[in-house]
Write a protein that holds these residues in place. Structure first.
Motif, PDB file in Angstrom:
ATOM      1  N   LEU A 158       0.842  -1.202   0.000  1.00  0.00           N
ATOM      2  CA  LEU A 158       0.000   0.000   0.000  1.00  0.00           C
ATOM      3  C   LEU A 158       0.869   1.241   0.000  1.00  0.00           C
ATOM      4  CD1 LEU A 158      -2.879  -0.913   2.485  1.00  0.00           C
ATOM      5  CD2 LEU A 158      -2.987  -0.619  -0.001  1.00  0.00           C
ATOM      6  N   LEU A 159       1.887   1.240   0.847  1.00  0.00           N
ATOM      7  CA  LEU A 159       2.747   2.417   0.923  1.00  0.00           C
ATOM      8  C   LEU A 159       3.505   2.627  -0.382  1.00  0.00           C
ATOM      9  CD1 LEU A 159       4.073   2.182   4.541  1.00  0.00           C
ATOM     10  CD2 LEU A 159       2.661   3.967   3.545  1.00  0.00           C
ATOM     11  N   THR A 160       3.925   1.519  -0.985  1.00  0.00           N
ATOM     12  CA  THR A 160       4.673   1.660  -2.235  1.00  0.00           C
ATOM     13  C   THR A 160       3.791   2.271  -3.315  1.00  0.00           C
ATOM     14  OG1 THR A 160       5.873  -0.313  -1.630  1.00  0.00           O
ATOM     15  CG2 THR A 160       6.122   0.429  -3.884  1.00  0.00           C
ATOM     16  N   SER A 161       2.537   1.824  -3.372  1.00  0.00           N
ATOM     17  CA  SER A 161       1.691   2.398  -4.418  1.00  0.00           C
ATOM     18  C   SER A 161       1.402   3.863  -4.120  1.00  0.00           C
ATOM     19  CB  SER A 161       0.405   1.591  -4.594  1.00  0.00           C
ATOM     20  OG  SER A 161      -0.226   1.424  -3.365  1.00  0.00           O
ATOM     21  N   LEU A 162       1.332   4.189  -2.828  1.00  0.00           N
ATOM     22  CA  LEU A 162       1.174   5.592  -2.458  1.00  0.00           C
ATOM     23  C   LEU A 162       2.412   6.387  -2.859  1.00  0.00           C
ATOM     24  CD1 LEU A 162      -0.859   7.283  -0.539  1.00  0.00           C
ATOM     25  CD2 LEU A 162       1.002   7.100   1.115  1.00  0.00           C
ATOM     26  N   ALA A 163       3.581   5.778  -2.636  1.00  0.00           N
ATOM     27  CA  ALA A 163       4.838   6.499  -2.835  1.00  0.00           C
ATOM     28  C   ALA A 163       5.210   6.619  -4.302  1.00  0.00           C
ATOM     29  CB  ALA A 163       5.966   5.795  -2.074  1.00  0.00           C
ATOM     30  N   THR A 164       4.576   5.819  -5.149  1.00  0.00           N
ATOM     31  CA  THR A 164       4.909   5.934  -6.572  1.00  0.00           C
ATOM     32  C   THR A 164       3.904   6.798  -7.310  1.00  0.00           C
ATOM     33  OG1 THR A 164       3.856   3.776  -6.780  1.00  0.00           O
ATOM     34  CG2 THR A 164       6.251   3.816  -6.853  1.00  0.00           C
ATOM     35  N   GLN A 165       2.989   7.437  -6.560  1.00  0.00           N
ATOM     36  CA  GLN A 165       2.084   8.417  -7.170  1.00  0.00           C
ATOM     37  C   GLN A 165       2.920   9.509  -7.836  1.00  0.00           C
ATOM     38  OE1 GLN A 165      -1.518   8.488  -6.755  1.00  0.00           O
ATOM     39  NE2 GLN A 165      -1.138   6.387  -6.128  1.00  0.00           N
ATOM     40  N   PRO A 166       2.408  10.095  -8.887  1.00  0.00           N
ATOM     41  CA  PRO A 166       3.152  11.202  -9.497  1.00  0.00           C
ATOM     42  C   PRO A 166       3.365  12.317  -8.472  1.00  0.00           C
ATOM     43  CG  PRO A 166       0.937  10.952 -10.455  1.00  0.00           C
ATOM     44  CD  PRO A 166       1.181   9.750  -9.615  1.00  0.00           C
ATOM     45  N   GLY A 167       4.533  12.936  -8.547  1.00  0.00           N
ATOM     46  CA  GLY A 167       4.828  14.034  -7.631  1.00  0.00           C
ATOM     47  C   GLY A 167       5.597  13.593  -6.404  1.00  0.00           C
ATOM     48  N   TYR A 191      12.858   8.550  -4.103  1.00  0.00           N
ATOM     49  CA  TYR A 191      13.302   7.722  -2.984  1.00  0.00           C
ATOM     50  C   TYR A 191      12.143   7.340  -2.059  1.00  0.00           C
ATOM     51  CZ  TYR A 191      13.193  12.342  -0.804  1.00  0.00           C
ATOM     52  OH  TYR A 191      12.808  13.569  -0.382  1.00  0.00           O
ATOM     53  N   ALA A 192      10.956   7.880  -2.320  1.00  0.00           N
ATOM     54  CA  ALA A 192       9.844   7.675  -1.382  1.00  0.00           C
ATOM     55  C   ALA A 192       9.542   6.199  -1.098  1.00  0.00           C
ATOM     56  CB  ALA A 192       8.603   8.400  -1.881  1.00  0.00           C
ATOM     57  N   PRO A 193       9.482   5.331  -2.131  1.00  0.00           N
ATOM     58  CA  PRO A 193       9.120   3.940  -1.813  1.00  0.00           C
ATOM     59  C   PRO A 193      10.086   3.278  -0.837  1.00  0.00           C
ATOM     60  CG  PRO A 193       9.025   4.316  -4.176  1.00  0.00           C
ATOM     61  CD  PRO A 193       9.620   5.540  -3.574  1.00  0.00           C
ATOM     62  N   SER A 194      11.394   3.429  -1.076  1.00  0.00           N
ATOM     63  CA  SER A 194      12.317   2.733  -0.176  1.00  0.00           C
ATOM     64  C   SER A 194      12.295   3.359   1.214  1.00  0.00           C
ATOM     65  CB  SER A 194      13.739   2.706  -0.750  1.00  0.00           C
ATOM     66  OG  SER A 194      14.101   3.951  -1.241  1.00  0.00           O
ATOM     67  N   VAL A 195      12.230   4.683   1.284  1.00  0.00           N
ATOM     68  CA  VAL A 195      12.192   5.331   2.594  1.00  0.00           C
ATOM     69  C   VAL A 195      10.985   4.837   3.383  1.00  0.00           C
ATOM     70  CG1 VAL A 195      11.799   7.525   3.767  1.00  0.00           C
ATOM     71  CG2 VAL A 195      13.491   7.380   1.953  1.00  0.00           C
ATOM     72  N   LEU A 196       9.824   4.822   2.715  1.00  0.00           N
ATOM     73  CA  LEU A 196       8.610   4.420   3.421  1.00  0.00           C
ATOM     74  C   LEU A 196       8.663   2.953   3.849  1.00  0.00           C
ATOM     75  CD1 LEU A 196       5.711   6.248   1.599  1.00  0.00           C
ATOM     76  CD2 LEU A 196       6.507   6.542   3.941  1.00  0.00           C
ATOM     77  N   SER A 197       9.152   2.077   2.957  1.00  0.00           N
ATOM     78  CA  SER A 197       9.109   0.671   3.357  1.00  0.00           C
ATOM     79  C   SER A 197      10.124   0.373   4.460  1.00  0.00           C
ATOM     80  CB  SER A 197       9.272  -0.265   2.157  1.00  0.00           C
ATOM     81  OG  SER A 197      10.373   0.109   1.391  1.00  0.00           O
ATOM     82  N   TYR A 198      11.316   0.980   4.391  1.00  0.00           N
ATOM     83  CA  TYR A 198      12.254   0.785   5.500  1.00  0.00           C
ATOM     84  C   TYR A 198      11.651   1.281   6.810  1.00  0.00           C
ATOM     85  CZ  TYR A 198      16.012  -0.271   2.205  1.00  0.00           C
ATOM     86  OH  TYR A 198      16.788  -0.858   1.249  1.00  0.00           O
ATOM     87  N   ALA A 199      11.021   2.447   6.727  1.00  0.00           N
ATOM     88  CA  ALA A 199      10.463   3.019   7.951  1.00  0.00           C
ATOM     89  C   ALA A 199       9.373   2.110   8.515  1.00  0.00           C
ATOM     90  CB  ALA A 199       9.908   4.416   7.670  1.00  0.00           C
ATOM     91  N   VAL A 200       8.568   1.522   7.635  1.00  0.00           N
ATOM     92  CA  VAL A 200       7.493   0.657   8.122  1.00  0.00           C
ATOM     93  C   VAL A 200       8.045  -0.606   8.773  1.00  0.00           C
ATOM     94  CG1 VAL A 200       5.649  -0.873   7.366  1.00  0.00           C
ATOM     95  CG2 VAL A 200       5.698   1.490   6.610  1.00  0.00           C
ATOM     96  N   TYR A 201       8.995  -1.261   8.100  1.00  0.00           N
ATOM     97  CA  TYR A 201       9.614  -2.442   8.716  1.00  0.00           C
ATOM     98  C   TYR A 201      10.120  -2.095  10.110  1.00  0.00           C
ATOM     99  CZ  TYR A 201       9.886  -4.869   4.233  1.00  0.00           C
ATOM    100  OH  TYR A 201       9.584  -5.494   3.073  1.00  0.00           O
ATOM    101  N   ALA A 202      10.867  -1.006  10.167  1.00  0.00           N
ATOM    102  CA  ALA A 202      11.531  -0.635  11.404  1.00  0.00           C
ATOM    103  C   ALA A 202      10.512  -0.328  12.496  1.00  0.00           C
ATOM    104  CB  ALA A 202      12.432   0.569  11.168  1.00  0.00           C
TER     105      ALA A 202
END
Ligand SMILES: Nc1ncnc2c1ncn2[C@@H]1O[C@H](COP(=O)(O)OP(=O)(O)OP(=O)(O)O)[C@@H](O)[C@H]1O
Ligand SMILES: [Mg+2]
Lengths: 280, 311, 218
Positions: free
Chosen positions: B265-274, B278-289
């Motif tokens: 879900l976060l990845t699809s949010l982070a790949t939205q235009p605009g 780096y948003a997808p990796s930042v968000l997924s690392y943050a979520v795991y952590a």
């Protein structure tokens, strides 16, 4: 100067970084019993901060100092999360620091991207050896010496050892055990940060360099069972030198495996000996 | 709890048909993670061991299947060889390293995975850093599994198989011995539980689960590289196991599902235009952590065991 | 000095202290006796601020020092370093000289590592460490446990002297005879409650206490 001498100096320089990282692990482990998996992140955060500070025009020395300071502060934060909640066991602390290491990835990529970075160190060469390696060795000697004095000669150091030896008794004489743990995390963070700041001019750093660093630091420290600073220094230097020799005479492809194999051998040999002792 | 299993079963059967193609891939990868995580959860929960190298066994399984099928072994044999090879490797390394405890074992398993990855990257016969490409589809008796849907149901079957084996193991004499072993080792040793053998057995079974996941992965994607099995994948498995609840099969499944869905879900949010690149990796690392830390500190038993207790 | 009223202390669901009231006044030497598991150590840890009471009132005044059950020295540190840490709260008074005057037995041990001393030597160091903080009240948990009679005699002698100089003492002892001998007043703790209290002579005369703790047939 000969090839061998160059390899030796380079190896000792690398080994200093491992020893610093390992000493950070040892300080934290001795006082809190937490094996800090985020130890490599201190080095990465410290080094990346220095790249930014230098780019902003701060002079060398100041930028590096601030990078180390920041790593120390991050150390305190890691300590708060990993040990601050009453009843958190050291095992839980290990997993928490693992999580914090991953969290550091998010922070690092957010601020610095995912490409490797570096900054210039001490320029010049003496007899074919980069001067920067001599700087690494000198600074490490001074800092580890000072850390040893802190533990052996000051009451704060005695209180840290006391906390490690017997937290209940430490509380009974009025030592704030949690505060001591956080202080250990600060020292460990600063030592890790220093390792990163010193090594980056000769070895690029990127957000995921932390795994290799924490593994090397752990390999250095495991020689002294994570509790003996002297053996950690020996372990770090040994690793660095063997790596440099392997890289110089065999192949650089096998360089990073040296630390891993060394660690496994020490761990397994020690476990074997422990089994023998238990069986006796 | 019965209804939860019913919902999961219906979901596993219906979802593959209704999901969009991209989502189906996520579903399959989720199932593969779940298989590895059931094994890891068993190891961590029942044998009290922390492993940061579970993805090494996924890699071993995948490379075993990949290499065998590239050398024209029957695909089904290549698939079956994956868990077998992983289990054998686990037995070989398990004898020396399972004597280690806690953080020592954590670092030893991590070291083994990094070593395996560097061996694979350097090995000509394994395709080096590029890995193996052009792998055939899995085929059984002339029927070729060449649709994502086929793999989705294969994975559902795999998860079921793995869960049943784990369930049997947990409720056997071995499982009871292992529970004693995780809580009070000396007592178990004194009462005649063969500690070392049981621990090795769980390690091998857990590796086999990951190996099977790797084998399916290899046929599903058709290519492999050392980079497909990074240390971070092992850490991801640990996050899933801890979040769901160590030692709980349902927990492992829930953990894998939850983490995969949230990250997706976060990845699809982070790949939205605009959004920055780096948003997808930042968000997924943050979520795991953050999930890992929050669960360890505030739900130390993990989600499923905690829910069970409060129901 | 110590004024505890209706203390309740729990470990999880288990109640270890259930409404305990104890007081020690300045210069007084008070004994606390009771069987294993009665809650003595729990009370000590609560009074010293290591455990937090769930209910009740606790007031302490003056400096308080603890000789913990089982000695609990800092094993890797030398005797002298152990003593120094006894004054951790008081950064300006960490000179150990006066302790060696009070406890001359420690002089030859000062450079030795505490973890390698005998039980009796360790208890002496633990006493010295507690005295380092120049306390007004000394709490001693299980002074005589596992020690030879001669060593206990020696420790008791030191305690008497300190008491004569005005130190208040709360003494936890399994050896009730010794405790009643040393102290003017005593409490008897049973399953987390005070079941008897009063002047030592009176308690020693009471048949229940005598049978339960002094090993006399009624
Ligand atoms: N950390 C703890 N967690 C749970 N229960 C505890 C803990 N410490 C003590 N207890 C329980 O509280 C009760 C009182 O224990 P405490 O140690 O205070 O007794 P004690 O009178 O000092 O015994 P002893 O004479 O053996 O030293 C006992 O039932 C004990 O089992
Ligand atoms: Mg006690």
């Amino acid at each position: 100067m000969g090839e061998l001498a160059q390899y030796l100096v380079t190896g000792v320089g690398l080994g200093c970084a491992y020893a610093l990282t390992g000493s950070g692990l040892v300080v934290i482990y001795r006082v809190t019993r937490v094996v800090n998996f985020a130890q490599g992140s201190f080095a990465v955060l410290g080094a990346l901060t220095v790249t930014t500070l230098l780019a902003a025009g701060l002079p060398h020395g100041v930028a590096e100092g601030l990078g180390v300071l920041l790593a120390g502060l991050v150390g305190v934060l890691v300590g708060v999360v990993a040990t601050g909640k009453p009843g958190t066991t050291p095992q839980a602390g290990l997993i928490v620091t693992l999580g914090l290491g991953v969290f550091a990835y998010a922070v690092e990529i957010f601020f610095w991207g995912d490409q490797p970075r570096s900054f210039p160190g001490l320029p010049g060469a003496v007899g074919g050896i980069q001067t920067h390696y001599l700087l690494i060795i000198g600074v490490t000697a001074v800092v580890l010496g000072a850390t040893a004095l802190l533990f052996a000669r000051t009451d704060l150091g005695r209180a840290l050892t006391a906390t490690a030896a017997d937290p209940y008794a430490a509380r009974a004489v009025g030592i704030d055990v949690v505060r001591m743990g956080l202080f250990a995390f600060a020292v460990g963070g600063a030592l890790g940060g220093l390792a990163g700041v010193l090594i980056t001019p000769v070895q690029q750093v990127s957000f995921d360099s932390d795994v290799a660093l924490v593994v090397s630091g752990f390999s250095a420290a495991i020689l002294g069972n994570l509790t003996r600073p002297g053996l950690t220094l020996v372990g770090g230097l040994l690793l660095g030198v063997v790596q440099a020799l392997v890289g110089g005479y065999l192949s650089t492809a096998y360089q990073s495996e040296v630390a891993l194999i060394f660690m496994l051998v020490v761990l397994i040999a020690r476990a074997g000996r422990r089994d023998l002792v238990e069986a006796a | 709890m019965k209804w939860a299993y019913a919902v999961a079963a219906v979901g596993a059967l219906v979802l593959p048909v209704v999901l969009a193609p991209g989502q189906l891939t996520v579903f399959i990868l989720l199932g593969l993670s779940a298989m590895a995580v059931v094994g890891l959860s068993l190891l961590m929960g029942y044998a009290g061991q922390v492993s940061l190298g579970q993805a090494a066994f996924t890699a071993l399984g995948a490379y075993t299947s990949g290499l065998l099928s590239l050398h024209h072994a029957p695909p089904l044999l290549a698939l079956v060889a994956a868990p077998v090879a992983a289990a054998l490797a686990a037995v070989v390394v398990g004898v020396p390293i399972l004597r280690l405890r806690g953080h020592q074992l954590a670092f030893a398993t991590l070291a083994l995975q990094i070593l395996l990855l560097s061996v694979l990257s350097g090995a000509q016969w394994a395709g080096g850093a590029v890995g193996l490409q052009g792998l055939p589809y899995l085929s059984v008796g002339g029927f070729e599994l060449d649709q994502d849907l086929d793999y989705a149901y294969l994975v559902v079957g795999g998860v079921l198989l793995v869960s049943l084996i784990a369930h049997r193991l947990v409720h056997s004499r071995v499982g009871r011995g292992l529970r004693a072993l995780a809580t009070g080792e000396m007592a178990a040793e004194a009462s005649g539980v063969p500690v070392g053998a049981y621990r090795l057995l769980v390690f091998a079974v857990s590796a086999a689960f990951a190996g099977l996941a790797g084998g399916i992965y290899c046929f599903f994607l058709g290519y492999l590289a050392p980079g497909s099995f990074p240390v971070l994948l092992s850490i991801e498995y640990v996050v899933m196991a801890v979040v769901g609840g160590l030692g709980s099969i349902a927990g492992a499944l829930l953990g894998a599902a939850l983490i995969t869905v949230v990250v997706q879900l976060l990845t699809s949010l982070a790949t939205q235009p605009g959004m920055p690149s780096y948003a997808p990796s930042v968000l997924s690392y943050a979520v795991y952590a953050l999930l890992l830390i929050a669960v360890v500190l505030f739900v130390p038993k993990g989600i499923v065991p905690t829910l069970r207790r409060s129901l | 000095m110590i004024e505890a009223r209706d203390l309740v202390v729990r470990y999880g669901a288990a109640t270890a202290l259930d409404g305990v009231s104890v007081s020690v006044r300045a210069g007084e030497m008070v004994a606390l006796i009771g069987a294993n598991g009665a809650g003595k150590t729990t009370l000590v840890n609560t009074v010293c601020g290591i455990l937090r009471p769930a209910a009740g009132e606790l007031r302490t005044s003056g400096r308080l020092a603890l000789v913990p059950e089982g000695r609990h020295l800092f094993g890797p540190l030398t005797v002298d370093d152990n003593l120094r840490l006894g004054a951790w709260r008081d950064r300006k008074n960490r000179d150990t000289g006066h302790i060696y005057q009070l406890l001359p037995e420690l002089v030859p041990l000062r450079k030795q590592v505490a973890g390698r001393l005998s039980g009796g030597q360790q208890q002496m160091v633990a006493l010295g460490r507690a005295l380092m903080g120049r306390p007004d009240v000394l709490v001693i948990d299980e002074m005589s446990l596992g020690l030879a009679p001669r060593v206990v005699e020696n420790l008791a002698g030191h305690l008497r002297q300190r008491h004569a100089e005005g130190l208040a003492v709360l003494l936890i002892e399994q050896n009730a005879r010794l405790a009643l001998d040393l102290c003017s007043r005593a409490y008897v703790l049973e399953a987390g409650r005070v079941v008897a209290e009063g002047p030592s002579a009176e308690l020693a005369g009471s048949t229940e206490v005598a049978t339960a703790y002094l090993g006399l047939e009624s």
